[in-house]
Motif scaffolding. Sequence first.
Motif, PDB file in Angstrom:
ATOM      1  N   LYS A  75       0.836  -1.210   0.000  1.00  0.00           N
ATOM      2  CA  LYS A  75       0.000   0.000   0.000  1.00  0.00           C
ATOM      3  C   LYS A  75       0.866   1.253   0.000  1.00  0.00           C
ATOM      4  O   LYS A  75       0.576   2.224  -0.713  1.00  0.00           O
ATOM      5  CB  LYS A  75      -0.918   0.003   1.227  1.00  0.00           C
ATOM      6  N   VAL A  76       1.949   1.235   0.785  1.00  0.00           N
ATOM      7  CA  VAL A  76       2.863   2.377   0.811  1.00  0.00           C
ATOM      8  C   VAL A  76       3.431   2.630  -0.583  1.00  0.00           C
ATOM      9  O   VAL A  76       3.456   3.768  -1.074  1.00  0.00           O
ATOM     10  CB  VAL A  76       4.006   2.141   1.814  1.00  0.00           C
ATOM     11  N   ALA A  77       3.887   1.570  -1.240  1.00  0.00           N
ATOM     12  CA  ALA A  77       4.467   1.719  -2.578  1.00  0.00           C
ATOM     13  C   ALA A  77       3.438   2.277  -3.561  1.00  0.00           C
ATOM     14  O   ALA A  77       3.761   3.168  -4.364  1.00  0.00           O
ATOM     15  CB  ALA A  77       5.004   0.375  -3.068  1.00  0.00           C
ATOM     16  N   ARG A  78       2.207   1.779  -3.501  1.00  0.00           N
ATOM     17  CA  ARG A  78       1.169   2.283  -4.403  1.00  0.00           C
ATOM     18  C   ARG A  78       0.902   3.765  -4.139  1.00  0.00           C
ATOM     19  O   ARG A  78       0.685   4.548  -5.077  1.00  0.00           O
ATOM     20  CB  ARG A  78      -0.122   1.481  -4.236  1.00  0.00           C
ATOM     21  N   GLN A  79       0.902   4.152  -2.867  1.00  0.00           N
ATOM     22  CA  GLN A  79       0.650   5.547  -2.526  1.00  0.00           C
ATOM     23  C   GLN A  79       1.766   6.443  -3.061  1.00  0.00           C
ATOM     24  O   GLN A  79       1.504   7.534  -3.579  1.00  0.00           O
ATOM     25  CB  GLN A  79       0.535   5.706  -1.011  1.00  0.00           C
ATOM     26  N   VAL A  80       3.011   5.993  -2.917  1.00  0.00           N
ATOM     27  CA  VAL A  80       4.134   6.773  -3.436  1.00  0.00           C
ATOM     28  C   VAL A  80       3.989   6.982  -4.943  1.00  0.00           C
ATOM     29  O   VAL A  80       4.133   8.104  -5.459  1.00  0.00           O
ATOM     30  CB  VAL A  80       5.472   6.085  -3.109  1.00  0.00           C
ATOM     31  N   ILE A  81       3.690   5.914  -5.675  1.00  0.00           N
ATOM     32  CA  ILE A  81       3.556   6.007  -7.127  1.00  0.00           C
ATOM     33  C   ILE A  81       2.391   6.911  -7.509  1.00  0.00           C
ATOM     34  O   ILE A  81       2.466   7.681  -8.474  1.00  0.00           O
ATOM     35  CB  ILE A  81       3.390   4.606  -7.735  1.00  0.00           C
ATOM     36  N   SER A  82       1.306   6.854  -6.753  1.00  0.00           N
ATOM     37  CA  SER A  82       0.131   7.670  -7.074  1.00  0.00           C
ATOM     38  C   SER A  82       0.420   9.163  -6.956  1.00  0.00           C
ATOM     39  O   SER A  82      -0.289   9.990  -7.544  1.00  0.00           O
ATOM     40  CB  SER A  82      -1.044   7.302  -6.160  1.00  0.00           C
ATOM     41  N   LEU A  83       1.452   9.530  -6.205  1.00  0.00           N
ATOM     42  CA  LEU A  83       1.819  10.934  -6.043  1.00  0.00           C
ATOM     43  C   LEU A  83       2.586  11.477  -7.248  1.00  0.00           C
ATOM     44  O   LEU A  83       2.873  12.664  -7.306  1.00  0.00           O
ATOM     45  CB  LEU A  83       2.666  11.098  -4.774  1.00  0.00           C
ATOM     46  N   GLN A  84       2.933  10.610  -8.182  1.00  0.00           N
ATOM     47  CA  GLN A  84       3.627  10.973  -9.416  1.00  0.00           C
ATOM     48  C   GLN A  84       4.888  11.808  -9.138  1.00  0.00           C
ATOM     49  O   GLN A  84       5.038  12.924  -9.638  1.00  0.00           O
ATOM     50  CB  GLN A  84       2.679  11.728 -10.354  1.00  0.00           C
ATOM     51  N   PRO A  85       5.801  11.247  -8.355  1.00  0.00           N
ATOM     52  CA  PRO A  85       7.014  12.011  -8.018  1.00  0.00           C
ATOM     53  C   PRO A  85       7.939  12.158  -9.215  1.00  0.00           C
ATOM     54  O   PRO A  85       8.059  11.251 -10.047  1.00  0.00           O
ATOM     55  CB  PRO A  85       7.659  11.164  -6.921  1.00  0.00           C
ATOM     56  N   ASP A  86       8.606  13.307  -9.303  1.00  0.00           N
ATOM     57  CA  ASP A  86       9.714  13.450 -10.241  1.00  0.00           C
ATOM     58  C   ASP A  86      10.944  12.744  -9.713  1.00  0.00           C
ATOM     59  O   ASP A  86      11.785  12.267 -10.480  1.00  0.00           O
ATOM     60  CB  ASP A  86      10.036  14.937 -10.445  1.00  0.00           C
ATOM     61  N   LEU A  87      11.042  12.683  -8.388  1.00  0.00           N
ATOM     62  CA  LEU A  87      12.249  12.206  -7.718  1.00  0.00           C
ATOM     63  C   LEU A  87      11.840  11.623  -6.369  1.00  0.00           C
ATOM     64  O   LEU A  87      10.968  12.176  -5.693  1.00  0.00           O
ATOM     65  CB  LEU A  87      13.189  13.393  -7.516  1.00  0.00           C
ATOM     66  N   ILE A  88      12.454  10.505  -5.979  1.00  0.00           N
ATOM     67  CA  ILE A  88      12.189   9.882  -4.674  1.00  0.00           C
ATOM     68  C   ILE A  88      13.493   9.840  -3.890  1.00  0.00           C
ATOM     69  O   ILE A  88      14.547   9.474  -4.446  1.00  0.00           O
ATOM     70  CB  ILE A  88      11.623   8.453  -4.824  1.00  0.00           C
ATOM     71  N   VAL A  89      13.440  10.215  -2.610  1.00  0.00           N
ATOM     72  CA  VAL A  89      14.607  10.085  -1.736  1.00  0.00           C
ATOM     73  C   VAL A  89      14.235   9.205  -0.549  1.00  0.00           C
ATOM     74  O   VAL A  89      13.116   9.265  -0.026  1.00  0.00           O
ATOM     75  CB  VAL A  89      15.137  11.453  -1.255  1.00  0.00           C
ATOM     76  N   LEU A  90      15.188   8.384  -0.131  1.00  0.00           N
ATOM     77  CA  LEU A  90      15.012   7.427   0.961  1.00  0.00           C
ATOM     78  C   LEU A  90      16.034   7.749   2.037  1.00  0.00           C
ATOM     79  O   LEU A  90      17.232   7.799   1.752  1.00  0.00           O
ATOM     80  CB  LEU A  90      15.207   6.000   0.458  1.00  0.00           C
TER      81      LEU A  90
END
Length: 291
Positions: A75-90
């Motif tokens: 669910k977390v991964a789906r939520q991240v993708i739904s936000l349509q990020p240009d860039l992801i940082v961990l």
Amino acid sequence: MSFSFRRRPVLSRRRFLSLGIFGMAGVLAADTAWYEPQALQVENPYLPTTLPGGPVRLVQVSDLHLSNFNSYFAKVARQVISLQPDLIVLTGDYLEEERNIRGVLSFLKELHAPHGIYAVQGNWEYWSRLEGENLRRHFAGVGVKLLINERTDLDINGCALSILGLDYPSSTDHLQRLQEGIDPQRFNLLLSHVPAFAHEQLNEHVSLVMSGHTHGGQVRLPYLPPFYLPRYSGRFVAGFYHVSQHRIPLYVSRGIGTSVLPLRFLCRPEITVFNLGSQPLTQIPESSVNV
């Protein structure tokens, strides 16, 4: 013919209160152990910038503490993708005691961003003995670039952005070398798993520091400080702060997972979204900054 009637038992006040207390305790226990640890929130803190170009949608994910890749992390991964990020940082702490790197990689495979995914290490990677070049190879295999006291430069929608990855643990020398040649014409984003480090050594041209580590205290009560914060948290719990004499904004994420105890109360997990280059102001309003 005779009839006899039994009197219905009367619920005493003491018993009524006892049942109410047990009921409330059960609700609180369910909330703390089941509901809130999975009640994911998307935070969109206000961060004005003056750089040309953009906007750039930046999404932060921190402190997975992933024991197994279950429906919650899906669910977390789906939520991240739904936000349509240009860039992801961990910002660190992907592993738990089980050292389930396969589960972590399964999660990371689900993440996608057109301008890449960048990560720094946390203390749990060192405790799990899956740190450094070993972890870098694992992450590279799923398209994640691990920054170990390194900088990378990007250009996104006309916005010049540099990511500086400060490793855990890092000395003042590491921080100083990482900032050598920093360009004041770029948006300089520094990633550090822990929020408490040598802030006095921060270059004035660092635009934003992003951290995790604290879990926001994980279990909170109103108006009271957290019961526990891990080492290198300092005074930082969650949200925005200003650090160094240059008043550089520092954002501390509450993270995704839990550590030590699988509990959360009044401190829900978060995904954080920053929209860079889309506002004309130059500072964060004081009302949004913790002291």
